[in-house]
Design a protein around this motif. Structure first.
Motif, PDB file in Angstrom:
ATOM      1  N   PHE A 174       7.669  11.241  43.134  1.00 48.44           N
ATOM      2  CA  PHE A 174       8.688  12.158  42.637  1.00 48.44           C
ATOM      3  C   PHE A 174       9.597  11.397  41.684  1.00 48.44           C
ATOM      4  O   PHE A 174      10.063  10.295  41.984  1.00 48.44           O
ATOM      5  CB  PHE A 174       9.487  12.760  43.788  1.00 48.44           C
ATOM      6  CG  PHE A 174       8.734  13.835  44.520  1.00 48.44           C
ATOM      7  CD1 PHE A 174       8.832  15.159  44.118  1.00 48.44           C
ATOM      8  CD2 PHE A 174       7.908  13.520  45.591  1.00 48.44           C
ATOM      9  CE1 PHE A 174       8.125  16.159  44.773  1.00 48.44           C
ATOM     10  CE2 PHE A 174       7.191  14.510  46.241  1.00 48.44           C
ATOM     11  CZ  PHE A 174       7.301  15.833  45.837  1.00 48.44           C
ATOM     12  N   LEU A 175       9.862  12.011  40.541  1.00 43.83           N
ATOM     13  CA  LEU A 175      10.664  11.369  39.515  1.00 43.83           C
ATOM     14  C   LEU A 175      12.126  11.761  39.645  1.00 43.83           C
ATOM     15  O   LEU A 175      12.459  12.776  40.264  1.00 43.83           O
ATOM     16  CB  LEU A 175      10.148  11.747  38.124  1.00 43.83           C
ATOM     17  CG  LEU A 175       8.666  11.449  37.859  1.00 43.83           C
ATOM     18  CD1 LEU A 175       8.301  11.857  36.436  1.00 43.83           C
ATOM     19  CD2 LEU A 175       8.351   9.981  38.088  1.00 43.83           C
ATOM     20  N   LEU A 227      10.146  17.397  39.787  1.00 45.76           N
ATOM     21  CA  LEU A 227       9.217  16.843  38.814  1.00 45.76           C
ATOM     22  C   LEU A 227       8.509  15.667  39.473  1.00 45.76           C
ATOM     23  O   LEU A 227       9.161  14.777  40.006  1.00 45.76           O
ATOM     24  CB  LEU A 227       9.953  16.375  37.563  1.00 45.76           C
ATOM     25  CG  LEU A 227       9.096  15.794  36.432  1.00 45.76           C
ATOM     26  CD1 LEU A 227       8.184  16.877  35.851  1.00 45.76           C
ATOM     27  CD2 LEU A 227       9.984  15.194  35.346  1.00 45.76           C
ATOM     28  N   LEU A 228       7.190  15.692  39.470  1.00 42.52           N
ATOM     29  CA  LEU A 228       6.462  14.603  40.104  1.00 42.52           C
ATOM     30  C   LEU A 228       5.300  14.149  39.256  1.00 42.52           C
ATOM     31  O   LEU A 228       4.759  14.899  38.432  1.00 42.52           O
ATOM     32  CB  LEU A 228       5.983  15.006  41.500  1.00 42.52           C
ATOM     33  CG  LEU A 228       5.024  16.182  41.640  1.00 42.52           C
ATOM     34  CD1 LEU A 228       3.593  15.698  41.662  1.00 42.52           C
ATOM     35  CD2 LEU A 228       5.330  16.979  42.885  1.00 42.52           C
ATOM     36  N   GLY A 235      -6.306   9.808  35.223  1.00 45.12           N
ATOM     37  CA  GLY A 235      -4.991   9.325  34.808  1.00 45.12           C
ATOM     38  C   GLY A 235      -3.903  10.140  35.485  1.00 45.12           C
ATOM     39  O   GLY A 235      -4.184  11.043  36.288  1.00 45.12           O
ATOM     40  N   TYR A 236      -2.665   9.835  35.151  1.00 47.27           N
ATOM     41  CA  TYR A 236      -1.532  10.518  35.770  1.00 47.27           C
ATOM     42  C   TYR A 236      -1.089  11.719  34.946  1.00 47.27           C
ATOM     43  O   TYR A 236      -1.131  11.705  33.710  1.00 47.27           O
ATOM     44  CB  TYR A 236      -0.364   9.551  35.934  1.00 47.27           C
ATOM     45  CG  TYR A 236      -0.609   8.486  36.971  1.00 47.27           C
ATOM     46  CD1 TYR A 236      -0.377   8.743  38.319  1.00 47.27           C
ATOM     47  CD2 TYR A 236      -1.109   7.237  36.601  1.00 47.27           C
ATOM     48  CE1 TYR A 236      -0.615   7.773  39.276  1.00 47.27           C
ATOM     49  CE2 TYR A 236      -1.356   6.263  37.552  1.00 47.27           C
ATOM     50  CZ  TYR A 236      -1.111   6.533  38.892  1.00 47.27           C
ATOM     51  OH  TYR A 236      -1.355   5.578  39.839  1.00 47.27           O
ATOM     52  N   ILE A 237      -0.674  12.759  35.653  1.00 48.87           N
ATOM     53  CA  ILE A 237      -0.129  13.944  35.010  1.00 48.87           C
ATOM     54  C   ILE A 237       1.240  14.244  35.610  1.00 48.87           C
ATOM     55  O   ILE A 237       1.656  13.624  36.606  1.00 48.87           O
ATOM     56  CB  ILE A 237      -1.048  15.170  35.194  1.00 48.87           C
ATOM     57  CG1 ILE A 237      -1.078  15.576  36.682  1.00 48.87           C
ATOM     58  CG2 ILE A 237      -2.451  14.881  34.680  1.00 48.87           C
ATOM     59  CD1 ILE A 237      -1.752  16.912  36.928  1.00 48.87           C
ATOM     60  N   LEU A 238       1.953  15.192  35.022  1.00 52.38           N
ATOM     61  CA  LEU A 238       3.231  15.648  35.554  1.00 52.38           C
ATOM     62  C   LEU A 238       3.082  17.067  36.076  1.00 52.38           C
ATOM     63  O   LEU A 238       2.386  17.893  35.473  1.00 52.38           O
ATOM     64  CB  LEU A 238       4.313  15.631  34.467  1.00 52.38           C
ATOM     65  CG  LEU A 238       4.753  14.283  33.910  1.00 52.38           C
ATOM     66  CD1 LEU A 238       5.809  14.495  32.830  1.00 52.38           C
ATOM     67  CD2 LEU A 238       5.292  13.379  35.011  1.00 52.38           C
ATOM     68  N   ARG A 258      10.422  19.967  26.305  1.00 56.55           N
ATOM     69  CA  ARG A 258      11.223  18.749  26.438  1.00 56.55           C
ATOM     70  C   ARG A 258      10.455  17.670  27.203  1.00 56.55           C
ATOM     71  O   ARG A 258      10.529  16.487  26.880  1.00 56.55           O
ATOM     72  CB  ARG A 258      12.547  19.070  27.133  1.00 56.55           C
ATOM     73  CG  ARG A 258      13.424  20.025  26.344  1.00 56.55           C
ATOM     74  CD  ARG A 258      13.796  19.431  24.987  1.00 56.55           C
ATOM     75  NE  ARG A 258      14.428  20.389  24.120  1.00 56.55           N
ATOM     76  CZ  ARG A 258      15.721  20.697  24.134  1.00 56.55           C
ATOM     77  NH1 ARG A 258      16.519  20.108  24.995  1.00 56.55           N
ATOM     78  NH2 ARG A 258      16.194  21.581  23.294  1.00 56.55           N
ATOM     79  N   LEU A 259       9.735  18.093  28.223  1.00 53.41           N
ATOM     80  CA  LEU A 259       8.924  17.129  28.974  1.00 53.41           C
ATOM     81  C   LEU A 259       7.801  16.575  28.098  1.00 53.41           C
ATOM     82  O   LEU A 259       7.501  15.376  28.136  1.00 53.41           O
ATOM     83  CB  LEU A 259       8.339  17.792  30.224  1.00 53.41           C
ATOM     84  CG  LEU A 259       9.340  18.123  31.337  1.00 53.41           C
ATOM     85  CD1 LEU A 259       8.669  18.951  32.424  1.00 53.41           C
ATOM     86  CD2 LEU A 259       9.960  16.861  31.920  1.00 53.41           C
TER      87      LEU A 259
END
Length: 293
Positions: free
Chosen positions: A39-40, A59-60, A69-72, A95-96
């Protein structure tokens, strides 16, 4: 006055993120590696629509198998009507994307609509000209009131139990929904720690309107129907004190005995519970219990 559910609901999603995805997005669930989830910090984004700065709810970062790979993943609960909510979701997404496009190949926005109204929530923002589509943005969504509660009652998913009262059901079905929640909660007690159980209960209690007499009747029914789960059911009773039933349970049981409900206690005794155990559960003196043996 609106229900103070925002923080509890957010905590539910944070604690049971995997269960939430499993329940509502099984295809996405199969693509996620939950062993690598982070978690961000809450992102403070300028909300042009509302002309104010807002923090994203959740948001994680998580590993996505399809991209290696990593995603949001952005989770945004929405409890009230907002005709421009879909625009806000696009602004958050853009924005992200602006900030994270170099590190993450994919951003998945998910909205969870918790309103009591049954309506079609707009999930798409489009811009087109003849013969050309300039933009089509569509986020994932869950509209809880459109979910049939009966689909979830055989699940051992903590999110299903916590949100059962927000699913779609009629006024006539309200008691059945409450009964099934208590049964589901009883099953969860065998595998969740006290902290997570308390979270499930706190969210559910935001949406239920517990009735002491009705709950007492339901718990008696569960004792008879599931005698092998008697101990787990009994453990629910002390929790009622936290629900504001300090005096009601003992009084209710005593009234039940006066009305011939002593048969409930007799059945518990027949199923192997000691007078001491029954006494503790129903808050009656052991001597009174022994009279029914």
């Amino acid at each position: 006055m609106p229900l103070p559910h925002d923080e509890a609901f957010k905590k539910l999603l944070e604690t049971f993120f995997q269960e939430f995805i499993e329940l509502f997005f099984p295809e996405l669930d199969s693509m996620l590696d939950y062993s690598e989830t982070r978690f961000l910090m809450q992102e403070l984004l300028v909300d042009i629509v509302g002309e104010e700065a807002r923090e994203l709810d959740l948001l994680l970062e998580i590993r996505y198998k399809g991209l290696d790979g990593y995603i949001l993943i952005h989770l945004e609960p929405q409890s009230y009507r907002d005709s421009r909510f879909h625009e806000r979701m696009f602004i958050y997404f853009s924005r992200l994307f602006e900030r994270y496009r170099k590190e993450h190949k994919l951003i998945i926005p998910i909205a969870i609509f918790t309103s009591d109204e049954i309506r079609e929530e707009q999930d798409t923002l489009e811009m087109v000209i003849p013969e050309h589509q300039i933009l089509r943005f569509q986020f994932l969504k869950v509209e809880l009131r459109k979910q049939n509660w009966r689909r979830f009652i055989d699940s051992d998913n903590a999110v299903a139990a916590a949100l059962l009262a927000k699913m779609g059901y009629t006024t006539r079905e309200a008691r059945d929904v409450r009964r099934e929640f208590l049964r589901m909660f009883m099953k969860l007690k065998t595998r969740l720690d006290q902290g997570r159980l308390a979270l499930v209960m706190s969210v559910a209690d935001l949406y239920f309107q517990p009735d002491r007499v009705q709950d007492e009747e339901i718990i008696k029914e569960l004792m008879i129907q599931y005698p092998e789960e008697g101990e787990a059911i009994m453990e629910l009773m002390p929790a009622w004190k936290r629900w504001g039933y300090e005096e009601g349970i003992a009084e209710g049981i005593e009234q039940g005995i006066e009305k011939g409900q002593a048969e409930i206690i007799r059945k518990l005794l027949l199923h192997g519970f000691t007078p001491e155990e029954v006494s503790k559960a129903v808050e009656l003196p052991v001597d009174e219990i022994k009279k029914l043996v």
